[in-house]
Motif scaffolding. Sequence first.
Motif, PDB file in Angstrom:
ATOM      1  N   ASP A 175      -6.641   1.199   3.645  1.00 41.04           N
ATOM      2  CA  ASP A 175      -6.628  -0.844   2.998  1.00 41.04           C
ATOM      3  C   ASP A 175      -8.639  -0.330   3.066  1.00 41.04           C
ATOM      4  OD1 ASP A 175      -4.405  -1.050   4.507  1.00 41.04           O
ATOM      5  OD2 ASP A 175      -5.043  -1.463   6.257  1.00 41.04           O
ATOM      6  N   ARG A 176      -8.284  -1.785   2.162  1.00 42.89           N
ATOM      7  CA  ARG A 176     -10.218  -2.127   1.788  1.00 42.89           C
ATOM      8  C   ARG A 176     -10.599  -1.985   2.571  1.00 42.89           C
ATOM      9  NH1 ARG A 176     -13.138  -7.086   0.379  1.00 42.89           N
ATOM     10  NH2 ARG A 176     -13.548  -6.629  -1.658  1.00 42.89           N
ATOM     11  N   ARG A 197     -11.878   3.986  -1.870  1.00 34.84           N
ATOM     12  CA  ARG A 197     -10.668   3.941  -3.141  1.00 34.84           C
ATOM     13  C   ARG A 197     -10.993   5.322  -3.982  1.00 34.84           C
ATOM     14  NH1 ARG A 197      -5.711   1.355  -2.239  1.00 34.84           N
ATOM     15  NH2 ARG A 197      -5.682  -0.114  -1.120  1.00 34.84           N
ATOM     16  N   HIS A 225     -15.754  -1.751  -7.322  1.00 32.95           N
ATOM     17  CA  HIS A 225     -14.977  -1.042  -7.192  1.00 32.95           C
ATOM     18  C   HIS A 225     -14.453  -0.590  -5.670  1.00 32.95           C
ATOM     19  CE1 HIS A 225     -12.528   2.831  -7.759  1.00 32.95           C
ATOM     20  NE2 HIS A 225     -12.990   3.328  -6.425  1.00 32.95           N
ATOM     21  N   ASP A 226     -13.536  -0.663  -5.596  1.00 29.13           N
ATOM     22  CA  ASP A 226     -13.707   0.031  -3.846  1.00 29.13           C
ATOM     23  C   ASP A 226     -13.773   1.043  -3.326  1.00 29.13           C
ATOM     24  OD1 ASP A 226     -12.719   0.101  -1.528  1.00 29.13           O
ATOM     25  OD2 ASP A 226     -10.658  -0.436  -1.300  1.00 29.13           O
ATOM     26  N   SER A 261     -12.357  11.270   0.707  1.00 24.63           N
ATOM     27  CA  SER A 261     -11.994  11.007  -0.065  1.00 24.63           C
ATOM     28  C   SER A 261     -13.735  11.119  -1.576  1.00 24.63           C
ATOM     29  CB  SER A 261     -12.057   8.907   0.070  1.00 24.63           C
ATOM     30  OG  SER A 261     -11.319   8.757  -1.500  1.00 24.63           O
TER      31      SER A 261
END
Length: 259
Positions: free
Chosen positions: A2-3, A96, A92-93, A125
């Motif tokens: 989730d963001r 992710r 950008h998130d 990530s």
Amino acid sequence: MDRARYTFGDNEQAGLRLRRLAEIYEKETRELLERGGINAPRVAVDLGCGPGWSTQLIRDVLNPGKTVGLDASERYIWEARKQHPELEFEVHDIARAPFPVQTPNVLFCRFVLTHLSAVAEALRSWASVAAPGALLFVHETESMETENASLRRYYEMVAQLQRHYGQKLEVGSILEACFENSGWRLKENRRLLLEKPADQMAGLHLANLRTWRHDPYASEVFDPNEVERLEASLEQIALGIGNCGVVENGARQIIAQRI
């Protein structure tokens, strides 16, 4: 993933707060970057760059070939491009992958992991997009202690608000465990005890309070009269009225290398 939910806002007041935050923590951040022993990396990425003050510091200290700031806030990226035209910024998130920049050699985050609900997943990530041998620099809060009752209550309320969203104010206390099986090897894992003037910290917190008091959860669970009194008290502390003392800020600094 989730963001990230950033409850401290991205309006003009919040942007000014981040500039002051950068000033208050510049010395410790500069020393952290210098301890990494890296000079002129090919690509450096500032994760959750805000208006770009930390991005500017990365460029000044490390002299990367390319310096890029990433943030989910379009307003902050607009402001960063305006304030630092010689640097690159992208919306950008950061939770992710992939990133809009290829295989960075340096990644940096300061007061960012505290706003993520899945810290270990974020670290994995970031490892997936980093170049082999890349360095990750982290500065996060581990503890906040003060004899000032208003500041103590502020920290209690913020911690409760962040817990509601699966976040942790004192995220530095759990970071070592989050790095296990993350794709990163810890090169340095250091706790600093920083003494920050209460008036400076209250100035930062006052701007935060004026934003998160309108958060749906905060509006529901916190007594609005108490919030009003707390805001007035923080304002007095920020003005230096009375014997306000200091805030003992336990900070966790980590330098990790991509395996």
